[in-house]
Enzyme design. Structure first.
Site, PDB file in Angstrom:
ATOM      1  N   ASP A  71       0.855  -1.076   0.102  1.00 32.26           N
ATOM      2  CA  ASP A  71      -0.077   0.054   0.049  1.00 32.26           C
ATOM      3  C   ASP A  71       0.703   1.186  -0.121  1.00 32.26           C
ATOM      4  OD1 ASP A  71      -2.203   1.809   1.163  1.00 32.26           O
ATOM      5  OD2 ASP A  71      -3.306  -0.038   0.956  1.00 32.26           O
ATOM      6  N   ASP A  72       0.525   2.289   0.613  1.00 33.48           N
ATOM      7  CA  ASP A  72       0.917   3.509   0.372  1.00 33.48           C
ATOM      8  C   ASP A  72       2.495   3.663   1.195  1.00 33.48           C
ATOM      9  OD1 ASP A  72       1.213   6.273  -0.366  1.00 33.48           O
ATOM     10  OD2 ASP A  72      -0.176   6.938   1.323  1.00 33.48           O
ATOM     11  N   LYS A 110      -4.289  -0.750  -6.540  1.00 34.26           N
ATOM     12  CA  LYS A 110      -5.017  -0.192  -5.616  1.00 34.26           C
ATOM     13  C   LYS A 110      -4.868   1.434  -5.801  1.00 34.26           C
ATOM     14  CE  LYS A 110      -6.256   0.815  -0.843  1.00 34.26           C
ATOM     15  NZ  LYS A 110      -5.814   0.624   0.616  1.00 34.26           N
ATOM     16  N   ASP A 148      -6.208   5.229  -4.967  1.00 34.71           N
ATOM     17  CA  ASP A 148      -6.799   5.959  -3.787  1.00 34.71           C
ATOM     18  C   ASP A 148      -7.309   7.144  -4.303  1.00 34.71           C
ATOM     19  OD1 ASP A 148      -7.828   6.091  -1.193  1.00 34.71           O
ATOM     20  OD2 ASP A 148      -5.639   5.703  -0.368  1.00 34.71           O
ATOM     21  N   ARG A 198     -14.182   0.581  -4.014  1.00 32.66           N
ATOM     22  CA  ARG A 198     -14.656   0.696  -2.483  1.00 32.66           C
ATOM     23  C   ARG A 198     -15.905   1.433  -2.315  1.00 32.66           C
ATOM     24  NH1 ARG A 198     -10.223   1.466   1.024  1.00 32.66           N
ATOM     25  NH2 ARG A 198     -11.794   2.535   2.442  1.00 32.66           N
ATOM     26  N   ASP A 227     -12.365   4.341   5.171  1.00 34.59           N
ATOM     27  CA  ASP A 227     -11.572   3.167   5.703  1.00 34.59           C
ATOM     28  C   ASP A 227     -12.143   2.618   6.970  1.00 34.59           C
ATOM     29  OD1 ASP A 227      -9.689   4.063   3.692  1.00 34.59           O
ATOM     30  OD2 ASP A 227      -7.921   4.102   5.267  1.00 34.59           O
ATOM     31  N   GLN A 277     -27.082  -5.521  -5.733  1.00 33.27           N
ATOM     32  CA  GLN A 277     -27.574  -5.801  -6.786  1.00 33.27           C
ATOM     33  C   GLN A 277     -26.526  -5.146  -8.203  1.00 33.27           C
ATOM     34  OE1 GLN A 277     -30.695  -2.101  -7.523  1.00 33.27           O
ATOM     35  NE2 GLN A 277     -30.283  -2.125  -5.494  1.00 33.27           N
TER      36      GLN A 277
END
Lengths: 422, 422, 422, 422
Positions: free
Chosen positions: B70-71, B147, B149, B205, B209, B250
């Site tokens: 990640d970061d 990923k 952001d 997402r 977080d 859905q």
């Protein structure tokens, strides 16, 4: 109360970000502004008297350094030849630069005001479409700070991108001057500036204009949340603004910028001492800029005592730049009890316990609440507590009165009406 | 409990859509990510140790295949000549490609992180305006997953079209590299990505977080619904995220993409075993990506037991890709009872019965509720029930404990505090 | 009641702003419009009869000067050669200019109607894309006023900028004619025109169309607040509109423009005298334009009495242009009690005390409420009170009946059902 | 009940507007569509069997004229040379035009489906970016009707202008073909199409997809109002859709277009006869298109009785095109009582009295409510009442059973559970 000695483990890694690259306001800016007390009645003497009073009262030693002239300094028209803004020749017979020089000579910095619209809120010409010439002119006057308002903006708002573009134009223009000018956005929280202002400004207002009241609901300030507010308004009370801050602390930080809760009303007479202490304390722990809004040439001892509490100011200016978060709110008759907490760069934790109701309240302060994000070990450790406003007692320290060491909880904390413990 | 043997008639025709044409994530992606446990403390060894632990613990056999940094992997500046991103030379002395190679050699895949803004959330340089060079660089490092952001995005949000364009730029850039790179959008649910992300990404997402708490309300995560949320925030609890998912199932499906409920907190210590089971079970039936967020080099048996429940994983990875729907919610003191159900490709139905309250609850589970969209015939048929978490009993099966055959209703189902039956 | 003799200290500095520079409507416009009574049944004789009746009844002396033809004056098509609008040749056999000339010869001004869309609300051709030719044509007809509606606008709304651009096009076109034409925006409050209309128009509607009812809730007017209203609708009651005004007064002022509460229904028969008095009084203190909407050729004495109350009109036309603010609302059975107050240029204060419920109500009127923004000194001073609607008593003055001098509070003020004291 | 003989004075002037100039659907369209019953299982025979059944059952005589194939008629790819859409060669071995010809030969009209996005909701190719070629192809197939859906639209929504532009592209393309093609927008009510669709379409959906349930709340259809709904969803019940219609009737009319409440579920088995009568009756008085969604080759007498009630259909197809308005709603245990009323071109008034609760309810029906917008004279006049669903009694008329003459009120009207009186 402030907790010390038993350092809290830092949970977050300090960020290296310098979102807006002018390098200013690594802690929230401090200073004084003409608007709350003088409104449109501004002149060279208003400003210089205030600057002198700041020095005479030693406020500069506490960090109050920007002296800012708000709206209505303008001549009735721009220079017909160059398009540059001009000051009112009666009120500013020596021009703005002369005022800035004088302010600088006192060791202070000088700020000015304009508006990202056709007109300022007070009806003078705005900077929309004149960003470049205006920024250049301010820089040529040795201006150090720009408060940039939001009136009469020709519908250039409603989604973040539209507001961003309008405010970014001035940001670029200021940067292009080569002079570091603190850029204080005043778009009243429209379109969620906390999400997009950090790359273009040093601070951003999150609400409509404050009014010198503690908790009066007012139709002129209709929003109770800053999020999605469609009419920012004015006549917002201290409690209205504090509550609007409750979700926003996560968006601010050193090098990112600051949520601006608006200028201070301390000393303007509309609130009690206890209410002003709430006002000043929460502005501090929320990491709002601390811009005085009273007449600094005529201050009571009470006012001076509040605005020069060096423990409170130290929290505001702490290098961590981490705004306190609200842990809980409980409704009580006529108001609310709230608990806030925030971490400091020293490892200490600042606690804000607030009673906005008109009656005494007693609560048990639980360390498990204060350290809600932390481990069980942290929650049950021993802490030394200080009361930052009880400063005259014999066991006074830099953090105020030493309350002693506590663990687990502090039972039966008394809160006077409309007061807080920090 | 899972229902089997008595197949439910498929009501919906399987869709042939491959909305985002990179062909990846036909079931929700599984893997591990550095952020929840390590934050910015990432390095070659962090990642390789984790990758090794994944293999050593056999997690790869359960489907956990992506190892994602990640970061904060970045050097302080881009390459001054090419503009390409560079890793921190201290933390990644051999570069990123060497790490990816090592990960690949273990039979795993390698993912990286960037941000659709000027800066990442951790203050490193973002990819806004650098989509092409960044995608090319990632591909040259043999990256399999991005990923992406949402911090510091210069106001490029507020309506779907603005957010779409920003995220589509990276989508195009990734596709243009020719390397299949799973594209995991992390815009926190802003502007309703479930409506527009399927044509450009593999997952999106839907919330701010997650935090390692079960159901704590937190001002830093102010929205209770994902729809129209204007401040996604962080410190969102498991229950907050589950409730945000209630209308979104859905919008997901195989070839369409997945609602991402954020990375897992199982094993990080903030919740009880029963709460972690709720967390893991619901992420699974909601068809969220299952990305571990704990320190996989130090796992308790309890953690391992939860994350390797193959029945739960099988539901998550079922070919139908049909997220469970919430049938009803009942408020009880201190929480809620909820019933969820979803169909599997085998014709079985998965049932999720949730008690978020701190006390025992008993309810009668009605098949008429479980099969609420179906005919009377389906509602009154006989079903064999399995409990997917009671796995040690003698009559254990691939679906867990066989509860027996039921019809009409299962009276008096007991639910321990903050637990669920699946 | 109006307070006089004891002048209130002016708190705000008068603004020099002329936001929309056509110089018109420095106080809210007054006049008469065909729509509320005649709908689409308009013709030369309808208008000229009304104009004559205005003069015959002396309404022009009270300030009613604009005679406005609303929708449906149009021929079925534009001029095929020039694209210019044309009047219906049957209804306007002498053209529009002849009507305007006649109206001018009576010392009145003439207004017309169009729509910022493809069609008017009544299905005639709109001005979208024809702003220039239409403005020029109106000017050539010596038109003094344009009401500009919002139907069939091709989706050009939803954010302020889109609505602004559409309405600004006509503003520029009107200004380009060289003829001062009062520009009355009728976009029903969509996208918050109070924030962006001041630089382009003289007034802006803040709600859907009024209906001749006092406080009936109606699904066709679904919003209870003007802020963020997404379906303005019609059949809005007087109380619905008053409540929508509660936060908007701060946005209006001389040279800025006026919040338009829609045309008056006084004299149309749907309300009681007391309800019409509330209607007229609040439109006045809110500084709404006062545009009559009844058949002025057939007025009862009651109607005439209401619309010619010169004290009420004087408040509306006061040079300060400062709309009253709502101080408080209290729910009572079947309605609300409300207190409003506003300042006048003479230093007097206007108070509006409203009972919207169907029963008598008694309250103590506190000066501390009326002067809620002011100092303790102002709150406790002595004031002379006038009742602006009790006008026939012996001690009648220009302000109505002299109630006497009060201080602190006026205990036990009686309010008849659905009435107000001003 | 329908009121007749004593004509209501027409209050509104009929509008001459033809907002969307294809001249179709001057009353709401009627027909049959494959989706609700067949979903993706469509073929030449499905459609032709239905068309034949429509004629055999005489449904065409009642006005059901459009036979519409919904999603999934497509081949897997467009024509690689021309880019034109192609039908699935297995399901439509003779092509679409052959089907249209056959449908035309039965005296019916033929409709097709596409999507204003990259993909249809069923995953076939959409028309976004292919509007011109697709419209031309449809016209070449002699298509009379296009239902145009909203899935996978690349974020082209969120404000009216963006949605308008996307749907206007197809409108222009259809008009450019020269063939009159009824344009049925299906954007689920996003961005308030009632405000901007009239200039480009004949009807517009106002909600997510209907489900065959009467009043079940469902998380998959999260909005209770159509205004500002951000996730339209599906599985919307009849009562959910009726309530969403409550403010929208004002936006529809002949030549303007129709609010589309979605296709009918009558005959699909999920509701009782009484519930289907509510469904059909309200769709009719709301002036929704009446598009059958059942299997018309296998209909019970009950189904036929409902969908061929000529009085109900006459109201739907009345030339005034004036949708009923909701007068009031009262909450009762388990549901609501509602009163709706609308005017007809004959001067009669249609009354809809609705009991959505599961128990009998009795109310006094007041004429003062029915004629709420009218004068006292109208409210107290005598009216002849008809019950449009009691059709078998001896005094049957074109309007159903003659209830007799009433005045003032009809006391003690009985309403069975989940039923309505019209």
């Amino acid at each position: 109360m402030a907790l010390s000695w038993f350092a809290v483990l830092a949970i977050t890694t300090p960020l290296g970000v310098v979102a807006y690259r002018n390098g200013l306001a690594l802690t929230p800016q401090m200073g004084w502004n003409t608007w709350n007390y003088f409104g449109c009645n501004v002149s060279e003497s208003t400003i210089l008297s205030a600057a002198q009073a700041i020095v005479d009262n030693g406020l500069d030693k506490y960090g109050y350094e920007y002296v800012i002239v708000d709206d209505c300094w303008h001549d009735s028209t721009r220079d017909p030849d160059t398009g540059a803004p001009r000051p009112d020749p009666t009120r500013f017979p020596n021009g703005i630069k002369a005022v800035a020089d004088e302010v600088h000579s006192l060791g202070l910095k000088f700020g000015i005001y304009s508006d990202a619209g056709e007109y300022t809120c007070g009806g003078r010409y705005g900077s929309l479409g004149y960003e470049e010439i205006d920024a250049k002119t301010y820089a040529s006057w040795d201006v150090d700070y720009l408060k940039y308002d939001n009136c009469f903006n020709d519908g250039q708002s409603g989604i973040p991108l539209v507001s961003f573009n309008r405010y970014a134009n001035m940001s670029r223009a200021l940067n292009a001057t080569g002079r570091p000018i603190l850029y204080s956005m005043c778009n009243w929280g429209q379109d969620g500036p906390w999400d997009w202002a950090p790359t273009i400004a040093n601070s951003w207002r999150i609400s409509g204009d404050i009014f010198d009241t503690f908790d009066r609901a007012d139709d002129r300030c209709p929003c109770t949340s800053a999020i999605g507010c469609l009419l920012s308004g004015w006549h917002c009370s201290v409690m209205n603004v504090i509550n609007k801050m409750s979700s926003l602390g996560q968006k601010a930080g050193p090098g990112i910028g600051w949520n601006d809760a608006d200028m201070l009303e301390v000393g303007n007479g509309g609130m009690t001492k206890s209410q002003y202490i709430v006002h000043f304390s929460f502005w501090a722990i929320l990491k709002s800029p601390l811009i005085l809004g009273n007449d600094v040439t005529q201050m009571t001892n009470e006012t001076l005592e509040i605005i020069t509490n060096d423990a409170i100011i130290a929290i505001n200016q702490d290098a961590s730049g981490s705004p306190a978060s609200r842990i809980w709110v409980v409704n009580v008759t006529g108001g609310e009890l709230q608990l806030w907490a925030g971490s400091l760069s020293t490892g200490a934790t600042v606690i804000g316990l607030l009673n906005s109701s008109p009656t005494d309240q007693t609560i048990d302060l639980k360390m498990a609440d204060v350290f809600i994000d932390s481990s069980a070990q942290v929650k049950t450790a021993k802490y030394r507590l200080y009361d930052l406003w009880q400063r005259s007692s014999s066991n006074d320290t830099v953090w105020g009165k030493d309350i002693g060491v506590v663990s687990g909880e502090v039972p039966g904390v008394s809160l006077a009406p409309q007061s807080c413990l920090i």
